[in-house]
Design an enzyme around this catalytic site. Structure first.
Site, short mmCIF file in Angstrom:
data_model
loop_
_atom_site.label_atom_id
_atom_site.label_comp_id
_atom_site.label_asym_id
_atom_site.label_seq_id
_atom_site.Cartn_x
_atom_site.Cartn_y
_atom_site.Cartn_z
N ARG A 26 2.48 8.64 -1.97
CA ARG A 26 2.05 7.33 -1.45
C ARG A 26 2.32 7.32 0.05
O ARG A 26 3.28 6.72 0.52
CB ARG A 26 2.79 6.19 -2.17
CG ARG A 26 2.36 6.05 -3.62
CD ARG A 26 3.06 4.91 -4.31
NE ARG A 26 2.48 3.61 -4.04
CZ ARG A 26 2.94 2.46 -4.54
NH1 ARG A 26 3.98 2.47 -5.35
NH2 ARG A 26 2.38 1.31 -4.23
N PRO A 27 1.43 7.98 0.81
CA PRO A 27 1.67 8.10 2.25
C PRO A 27 1.50 6.75 2.95
O PRO A 27 0.97 5.80 2.37
CB PRO A 27 0.59 9.08 2.71
CG PRO A 27 -0.47 9.02 1.69
CD PRO A 27 0.18 8.61 0.40
N ILE A 28 1.95 6.68 4.21
CA ILE A 28 1.73 5.45 4.98
C ILE A 28 0.95 5.76 6.26
O ILE A 28 1.06 5.06 7.26
CB ILE A 28 3.06 4.70 5.27
CG1 ILE A 28 4.05 5.59 6.03
CG2 ILE A 28 3.69 4.16 4.02
CD1 ILE A 28 5.21 4.78 6.61
N ASP A 29 0.13 6.82 6.19
CA ASP A 29 -0.62 7.21 7.38
C ASP A 29 -1.57 6.12 7.88
O ASP A 29 -1.77 5.96 9.08
CB ASP A 29 -1.40 8.51 7.11
CG ASP A 29 -2.30 8.40 5.89
OD1 ASP A 29 -1.78 8.06 4.81
OD2 ASP A 29 -3.51 8.61 6.03
N ARG B 162 8.63 -0.73 -2.55
CA ARG B 162 7.53 -0.30 -1.69
C ARG B 162 7.34 -1.27 -0.51
O ARG B 162 7.11 -0.87 0.62
CB ARG B 162 6.26 -0.28 -2.56
CG ARG B 162 5.05 0.23 -1.90
CD ARG B 162 5.05 1.72 -1.86
NE ARG B 162 3.94 2.23 -1.09
CZ ARG B 162 3.98 3.37 -0.43
NH1 ARG B 162 5.05 4.11 -0.44
NH2 ARG B 162 2.93 3.78 0.25
N ASP C 93 -3.33 -2.05 -11.00
CA ASP C 93 -2.12 -2.56 -11.64
C ASP C 93 -2.38 -3.09 -13.05
O ASP C 93 -1.45 -3.53 -13.73
CB ASP C 93 -1.47 -3.66 -10.78
CG ASP C 93 -0.75 -3.07 -9.57
OD1 ASP C 93 -0.71 -1.83 -9.45
OD2 ASP C 93 -0.25 -3.84 -8.73
N LYS D 155 3.77 -11.90 -7.18
CA LYS D 155 4.78 -11.03 -6.53
C LYS D 155 4.22 -10.37 -5.28
O LYS D 155 4.84 -10.41 -4.22
CB LYS D 155 5.25 -9.96 -7.53
CG LYS D 155 6.15 -8.92 -6.89
CD LYS D 155 6.57 -7.86 -7.88
CE LYS D 155 5.61 -6.73 -8.06
NZ LYS D 155 5.53 -5.74 -6.96
N ASN D 156 3.05 -9.74 -5.41
CA ASN D 156 2.54 -8.98 -4.28
C ASN D 156 1.98 -9.85 -3.16
O ASN D 156 1.63 -9.34 -2.09
CB ASN D 156 1.48 -7.98 -4.75
CG ASN D 156 2.11 -6.82 -5.51
OD1 ASN D 156 3.33 -6.66 -5.51
ND2 ASN D 156 1.29 -6.03 -6.17
N CYS E 123 7.14 2.37 -7.06
CA CYS E 123 6.69 3.11 -8.24
C CYS E 123 6.06 4.43 -7.82
O CYS E 123 5.42 4.52 -6.78
CB CYS E 123 5.67 2.28 -9.01
SG CYS E 123 6.35 0.77 -9.70
N ARG F 115 11.32 -5.96 -12.28
CA ARG F 115 10.88 -6.03 -10.88
C ARG F 115 9.66 -6.92 -10.72
O ARG F 115 9.39 -7.41 -9.62
CB ARG F 115 10.55 -4.63 -10.36
CG ARG F 115 11.79 -3.82 -10.03
CD ARG F 115 11.42 -2.52 -9.38
NE ARG F 115 10.30 -2.70 -8.47
CZ ARG F 115 9.41 -1.77 -8.16
NH1 ARG F 115 9.51 -0.57 -8.67
NH2 ARG F 115 8.43 -2.01 -7.33
C1 UD1 Z 1 -0.23 -2.39 -3.26
C2 UD1 Z 1 0.55 -3.04 -4.37
C3 UD1 Z 1 0.43 -2.21 -5.64
C4 UD1 Z 1 -1.03 -1.96 -5.98
C5 UD1 Z 1 -1.78 -1.40 -4.78
C6 UD1 Z 1 -3.28 -1.30 -5.03
C7 UD1 Z 1 2.37 -4.19 -3.28
C8 UD1 Z 1 3.81 -4.24 -3.00
N1 UD1 Z 1 1.94 -3.13 -3.98
O1 UD1 Z 1 0.36 -1.11 -3.03
O2 UD1 Z 1 1.06 -2.91 -6.70
O3 UD1 Z 1 -1.09 -1.01 -7.04
O4 UD1 Z 1 -1.59 -2.26 -3.64
O5 UD1 Z 1 -3.80 -2.56 -5.38
O6 UD1 Z 1 1.61 -5.09 -2.94
N2 UD1 Z 1 -2.89 5.22 0.91
C9 UD1 Z 1 -2.89 6.26 1.79
N3 UD1 Z 1 -2.33 6.06 3.03
C10 UD1 Z 1 -1.79 4.87 3.38
C11 UD1 Z 1 -1.80 3.79 2.46
C12 UD1 Z 1 -2.36 4.00 1.22
O7 UD1 Z 1 -3.38 7.36 1.51
O8 UD1 Z 1 -1.30 4.75 4.51
C13 UD1 Z 1 -3.50 5.40 -0.43
C14 UD1 Z 1 -2.50 5.22 -1.58
O9 UD1 Z 1 -1.78 6.41 -1.83
C15 UD1 Z 1 -3.42 4.81 -2.70
C16 UD1 Z 1 -4.47 3.96 -2.00
O10 UD1 Z 1 -4.44 4.34 -0.64
O11 UD1 Z 1 -4.03 5.95 -3.26
C17 UD1 Z 1 -4.28 2.46 -2.09
O12 UD1 Z 1 -2.97 2.13 -1.71
P1 UD1 Z 1 -2.58 0.70 -1.12
O13 UD1 Z 1 -3.71 -0.27 -1.32
O14 UD1 Z 1 -2.06 0.89 0.25
O15 UD1 Z 1 -1.40 0.29 -2.10
P2 UD1 Z 1 0.02 -0.31 -1.71
O16 UD1 Z 1 -0.12 -1.27 -0.58
O17 UD1 Z 1 1.01 0.79 -1.61
#
Ligand code: UD1
Length: 432
Positions: free
Chosen positions: A127-130, A98, A317, A26-27, A122, A409
């Site tokens: 879950r920021p996107i910074d 997401r 996961d 999926k991912n 989830c 999902r």
């Molecule tokens: C993806 C997966 C999710 C998995 C995760 C970690 C998808 C759709 N989702 O989520 O199933 O659990 O990888 O393997 O593929 N963070 C920040 N700022 C950011 C981005 C991330 O602080 O801009 C933090 C997150 O809150 C978290 C950590 O970094 O604590 C890792 O997140 P990330 O690897 O980005 O996970 P996702 O891509 O959201």
């Protein structure tokens, strides 16, 4: 108002025995679907897509932007993205998942400008996107938050397209790595991503992009180099998504927790190494073949300590599923969540089944070895839902799980697959 509620009902305490086939990742499939928006010449035929809700949603999102999507069978979609333009996709779709944030990278890469609402997904704490935003800024984009009728949006703009650059991430992020890759494929010049995520999804995306004419090197290592190509050089291709290591890992843990014996087929054993090693430490026997693993339990299951980490560590996961295994293993286990801030919310549900778990911040201490008992519980998120299913399969008596949509999902045909392994599980519609 009468509401129709779906529930999973499991009569547990039966070992899973037999063979099971794992579907596409999926991912990995999600970024590839959004990457197909970069292709203006020809169509992309994506094979081995898992038949799960998040895939349907992402195909709907790209259709809303003007892509033509033909589902030729349950696991294949043919995508023609030539007619796509930048516009806000329906907020209701974006907020359901997401991965909708991958639109930002794909649109930036193709049009030099992008707009998307804040994504859903989830809830594991903030879950920021910074890091995504920082990555786009390295490539010369100006990123702002705007508000429209559909809520808070992220808007990224450039002066004539993104420009290759060195992108350094302080911390590993799968999503930010993918988004920068998508944006950089057609950048002017070379992009080097340092401290990139190494997950198999990142490698799958790079492989797909390269079959379409992109030049992405080093995916699967901490340094990814992308030589920008002209958009006209990208073309359609046929690509089969790699197997899902989390689906496979979930069934491995389910087989172990029920003290079953299951051959899990269509996997890449290398992707499962961290999970297999931990299972072996707990007393599970794993036999690796070329593209399958056999999971059985010759003796007692024993406690262990574990911390989730980015790949090649134990995937976050898999954390809730392992928590259930620790509940049925003898002794005290210590489980540390190393990726997300708040991923133990499901523990209360397991306590309802008799689990003895203490949580202190990102650390759970599990006193295992006592039986679990069937109860009415909720799937609080996708993987927590999978954990509830495993707990129900182990438990004495009947377990009812609501919020089943979460599980759909990410797990294709979970009821059918488990039934084929001898589980007593059914999906019921209950009027509330
Ligand atoms: C993806 C997966 C999710 C998995 C995760 C970690 C998808 C759709 N989702 O989520 O199933 O659990 O990888 O393997 O593929 N963070 C920040 N700022 C950011 C981005 C991330 O602080 O801009 C933090 C997150 O809150 C978290 C950590 O970094 O604590 C890792 O997140 P990330 O690897 O980005 O996970 P996702 O891509 O959201």
């Amino acid at each position: 108002m009468v509401k129709n509620m779906k529930k999973l009902v499991i009569n547990g305490a039966k070992p899973l025995v037999g063979e099971i086939e794992i579907g596409g990742m999926k991912n990995g499939a999600l970024p590839i679907i959004f990457a197909s928006l970069l292709i203006t010449k020809g169509t992309c035929t994506l094979e081995n897509l898992p038949a799960v809700k998040d895939i349907d949603l992402s195909l709907e999102i790209i259709e809303s932007l003007g892509a033509k999507v033909e589902r030729t069978d349950k696991h294949t979609a043919v995508i023609d993205a030539s007619g796509v333009s930048v516009k806000e996709p329906p907020a209701a779709l974006v907020r359901k998942m997401r991965a909708s944030y991958y639109l930002l990278g794909a649109e930036l890469g193709r049009f030099g400008t992008a707009v998307v609402q804040y994504p859903g997904g989830c809830d594991f704490g903030g879950r920021p996107i910074d890091r995504h935003i920082k990555g786009f800024e390295f490539l010369g984009a100006k990123v702002t938050e705007t508000f429209s009728e559909s809520g808070k949006c992220v808007r990224a703009t450039t002066d004539g397209g993104v420009v290759g650059a060195n992108v350094f991430f302080d911390d590993v992020s799968v999503g930010a790595t993918v988004n920068v890759m998508l944006a950089a494929v057609c950048a002017k010049g070379v992009t080097v991503i340092e401290n990139a995520a190494r997950e198999p999804h990142v490698v799958d995306l790079a492989n797909f992009l390269n079959t379409c004419g992109a030049q992405v090197f080093g995916a699967g290592t901490p340094t990814i180099k992308i030589t920008g190509v002209d958009k006209s050089e990208l073309h359609g291709s046929t690509y089969a998504v790699a197997p899902d290591m989390i689906e496979a890992g979930t069934y491995m843990v389910a087989a172990a927790a029920t003290r079953g014996n299951v051959l899990i087929k269509n996997v890449i054993p290398k992707h499962l190494e961290a999970t297999s090693t931990k299972l072996e430490e707990m007393g599970v026997k794993i036999v690796e073949n070329d593209d399958s693993v056999q999971v059985s339990v010759p003796g007692e299951l024993s406690a262990t300590n574990m911390k989730t980490l980015p790949y090649p560590g134990i995937p976050t996961d898999m954390q809730p599923q392992f928590c259930v295994l620790m509940c049925v293993a003898n002794g005290v286990s210590r489980l540390v969540e190393g990726v997300f801030d708040n991923r133990f919310q499901y523990v209360d549900q397991l306590r309802r089944m008799g689990a003895n778990i203490e949580v202190n911040g990102k650390v759970a201490t599990i006193s295992g070895g006592s039986p679990l008992y069937g109860a009415a519980v909720s799937a609080l998120d996708l993987r927590a839902g999978a954990a509830m299913v495993i707990a129900g399969l182990c438990a004495n008596g009947k377990t009812e799980i609501d919020n089943v949509n979460y599980i759909n999902r990410g797990y294709e045909d979970i009821v059918e697959k488990l039934r084929a392994l001898g589980a007593d599980i059914s999906l019921i519609n209950e009027e509330d």
